[in-house]
Design a protein around this motif. Structure first.
Motif, mmCIF file in Angstrom:
data_model
loop_
_atom_site.group_PDB
_atom_site.id
_atom_site.type_symbol
_atom_site.label_atom_id
_atom_site.label_comp_id
_atom_site.label_asym_id
_atom_site.label_seq_id
_atom_site.Cartn_x
_atom_site.Cartn_y
_atom_site.Cartn_z
ATOM 1 N N LEU A 135 12.623 -37.597 76.360
ATOM 2 C CA LEU A 135 12.331 -39.479 77.318
ATOM 3 C C LEU A 135 11.048 -40.757 77.362
ATOM 4 O O LEU A 135 10.160 -40.109 76.741
ATOM 5 N N LEU A 136 11.688 -41.731 77.572
ATOM 6 C CA LEU A 136 10.939 -42.887 77.156
ATOM 7 C C LEU A 136 11.403 -43.230 79.215
ATOM 8 O O LEU A 136 12.595 -43.242 79.223
ATOM 9 N N TYR A 137 9.880 -43.618 78.988
ATOM 10 C CA TYR A 137 9.766 -44.597 80.277
ATOM 11 C C TYR A 137 10.191 -46.369 80.136
ATOM 12 O O TYR A 137 9.805 -46.856 78.975
ATOM 13 N N ARG A 138 11.343 -46.298 80.984
ATOM 14 C CA ARG A 138 12.144 -47.797 81.099
ATOM 15 C C ARG A 138 12.546 -48.175 81.221
ATOM 16 O O ARG A 138 13.428 -47.617 81.871
ATOM 17 N N HIS A 139 12.266 -49.553 82.245
ATOM 18 C CA HIS A 139 13.159 -50.257 83.220
ATOM 19 C C HIS A 139 12.454 -49.486 84.359
ATOM 20 O O HIS A 139 13.451 -49.329 85.121
ATOM 21 N N GLY A 140 11.612 -48.946 84.849
ATOM 22 C CA GLY A 140 11.636 -48.326 85.405
ATOM 23 C C GLY A 140 11.615 -47.235 86.073
ATOM 24 O O GLY A 140 11.179 -46.182 87.581
ATOM 25 N N ALA A 141 11.970 -46.262 85.097
ATOM 26 C CA ALA A 141 12.363 -44.637 84.996
ATOM 27 C C ALA A 141 12.116 -44.188 83.680
ATOM 28 O O ALA A 141 12.084 -45.339 82.918
ATOM 29 N N TYR A 142 12.208 -42.711 83.642
ATOM 30 C CA TYR A 142 12.022 -42.156 82.274
ATOM 31 C C TYR A 142 13.641 -41.918 81.914
ATOM 32 O O TYR A 142 14.085 -41.523 82.677
ATOM 33 N N ARG A 143 14.299 -42.161 80.662
ATOM 34 C CA ARG A 143 15.421 -42.313 80.397
ATOM 35 C C ARG A 143 15.511 -41.543 79.399
ATOM 36 O O ARG A 143 14.378 -41.208 78.956
ATOM 37 N N PRO A 144 16.592 -40.443 79.041
ATOM 38 C CA PRO A 144 17.161 -39.725 78.309
ATOM 39 C C PRO A 144 17.294 -40.120 77.479
ATOM 40 O O PRO A 144 18.417 -41.189 77.474
ATOM 41 N N LEU A 145 17.436 -39.327 75.774
ATOM 42 C CA LEU A 145 17.509 -40.014 74.935
ATOM 43 C C LEU A 145 18.533 -38.342 74.247
ATOM 44 O O LEU A 145 19.014 -37.774 74.728
ATOM 45 N N PRO A 146 19.905 -39.144 72.943
ATOM 46 C CA PRO A 146 20.241 -38.030 73.081
ATOM 47 C C PRO A 146 20.337 -36.853 72.709
ATOM 48 O O PRO A 146 21.055 -36.014 72.993
ATOM 49 N N TRP A 147 19.585 -37.375 72.270
ATOM 50 C CA TRP A 147 18.664 -34.767 71.977
ATOM 51 C C TRP A 147 18.565 -34.687 73.053
ATOM 52 O O TRP A 147 17.823 -33.393 73.290
ATOM 53 N N THR A 148 17.998 -35.236 74.524
ATOM 54 C CA THR A 148 17.116 -34.655 75.735
ATOM 55 C C THR A 148 17.760 -33.237 76.780
ATOM 56 O O THR A 148 19.130 -33.869 76.452
ATOM 57 N N TYR A 149 17.552 -32.385 76.514
ATOM 58 C CA TYR A 149 17.669 -30.698 77.333
ATOM 59 C C TYR A 149 19.179 -31.912 78.149
ATOM 60 O O TYR A 149 18.233 -32.489 79.352
ATOM 61 N N PRO A 150 19.947 -31.477 79.016
ATOM 62 C CA PRO A 150 20.417 -31.894 79.944
ATOM 63 C C PRO A 150 19.672 -31.247 80.873
ATOM 64 O O PRO A 150 19.646 -32.810 81.702
ATOM 65 N N ASP A 151 19.023 -30.623 81.300
ATOM 66 C CA ASP A 151 18.074 -30.081 82.716
ATOM 67 C C ASP A 151 16.971 -30.823 82.434
ATOM 68 O O ASP A 151 16.864 -31.839 83.598
ATOM 69 N N TYR A 152 16.464 -31.747 81.730
ATOM 70 C CA TYR A 152 15.399 -32.480 81.451
ATOM 71 C C TYR A 152 15.951 -33.828 81.924
ATOM 72 O O TYR A 152 15.585 -34.985 82.501
ATOM 73 N N ALA A 153 17.501 -34.261 81.251
ATOM 74 C CA ALA A 153 18.184 -35.648 81.262
ATOM 75 C C ALA A 153 18.520 -35.781 82.697
ATOM 76 O O ALA A 153 19.153 -36.454 83.087
ATOM 77 N N ASP A 156 17.590 -36.102 89.657
ATOM 78 C CA ASP A 156 16.668 -35.215 90.179
ATOM 79 C C ASP A 156 15.214 -35.079 89.387
ATOM 80 O O ASP A 156 14.238 -35.012 89.606
ATOM 81 N N THR A 157 15.569 -34.399 88.576
ATOM 82 C CA THR A 157 14.313 -33.725 87.234
ATOM 83 C C THR A 157 13.833 -34.740 86.905
ATOM 84 O O THR A 157 12.220 -34.804 86.653
ATOM 85 N N ARG A 158 14.205 -36.320 86.654
ATOM 86 C CA ARG A 158 13.963 -37.497 85.646
ATOM 87 C C ARG A 158 12.708 -38.261 87.098
ATOM 88 O O ARG A 158 11.748 -38.934 86.164
ATOM 89 N N ARG A 159 13.164 -38.369 88.137
ATOM 90 C CA ARG A 159 12.586 -39.090 89.451
ATOM 91 C C ARG A 159 11.385 -37.596 89.608
ATOM 92 O O ARG A 159 10.145 -38.108 89.878
#
Length: 188
Positions: A135-153, A156-159
Motif C-alpha cells: 500500500l502507498l499513502y497518497r491523497h489522505g489514505a493508503y492506496r492499493p497497487l495492482p498486486w495488492t492482496y484483495p483483503d489488504y485492498a 475497511d482494511t485500509r481505513r
C-alpha cells in the motif's frame, strides 16, 4: 548525492489467518511474547478472497489484522518474518499449517509485507525474505497497487491502517494518541 540517514522506526503490523478461536488466542499471546504488547486487533472476518490456503489449512478461515505498541527498526523485517515462520511451524499439525502470520511494516508513506516468495515488485531484504510494497499513502489514505492482496485492498482494511498511521505519528511525535472508543478487537 544522497546522504544516508537512520531509518525512522515503523509500526509492526500483522495479518493472521486461522480457523479456531483458540488458535487465535494462543497465537496473539505468542506474538506479544515475541514483539511486545498489542495496541490494536480487528474483529475476525471471514476470509473469502482466495482458496489458496484451503488445501493446507482447511476452509472456513478467519482473518484479523493487528499491530504492536512498540515501533521497530525497519531493518528487522526479515528477522521478524523468520520468527513468525517458526511460530507457524510450531503450530503445524501433520506438516500442515493451522495459522498464517503475515508481518509487515507500516510507515507514514507505505505498508511493506514480508514474504519468502519472489516477484517483480518485491525487493530482496535478507536471508531469503523479500519486502512486498503493498500500500502507498497518497491523497489522505493508503492506496492499493495492482498486486495488492484483495483483503489488504479493502476499504475497511485500509481505513484500519489509516488509524494505525495516526498511532504511529503520535508515537513518533511523543504526543498521546487518540484511538477510537475501543481499539482492542475493533471492527473493520
Amino acid at each position: 548525492m544522497s546522504v544516508p540517514k537512520v531509518f525512522e522506526p515503523c509500526k509492526l503490523v500483522f495479518g493472521l489467518l486461522y480457523r479456531r478461536h483458540d488458535d487465535k488466542t494462543h497465537v496473539l499471546s505468542a506474538l506479544t511474547e515475541l514483539f511486545g504488547p498489542l495496541d490494536a486487533v480487528t474483529q475476525p472476518q471471514n476470509f473469502t478472497f482466495t482458496r489458496f490456503y484451503d488445501k493446507e489449512m482447511g476452509s472456513g478461515l478467519l482473518r484479523v489484522f493487528g499491530s504492536f505498541d512498540e515501533l521497530v527498526d525497519p531493518e528487522r523485517l526479515a528477522e521478524i518474518k523468520h520468527r513468525t515462520n517458526l511460530l507457524e511451524q510450531s503450530w503445524a499439525q501433520d506438516g500442515r499449517r493451522t495459522i498464517n502470520v503475515d508481518p509487515g511494516l507500516l510507515s507514514e508513506e507505505r505498508l511493506v509485507l514480508a514474504t519468502g516468495k519472489n516477484a517483480a515488485h518485491r525487493i530482496p531484504l535478507r536471508n531469503g525474505i523479500y519486502g512486498d510494497l503493498s500500500l502507498l499513502y497518497r491523497h489522505g489514505a493508503y492506496r492499493p497497487l495492482p498486486w495488492t492482496y484483495p483483503d489488504y485492498a479493502q476499504d475497511d482494511t485500509r481505513r484500519f491502517f489509516g488509524l494505525l498511521r495516526g498511532l504511529l505519528m503520535a508515537r513518533r511525535s511523543g504526543r498521546p494518541p487518540r484511538p477510537p472508543q475501543s481499539f482492542k478487537e475493533m471492527p473493520l
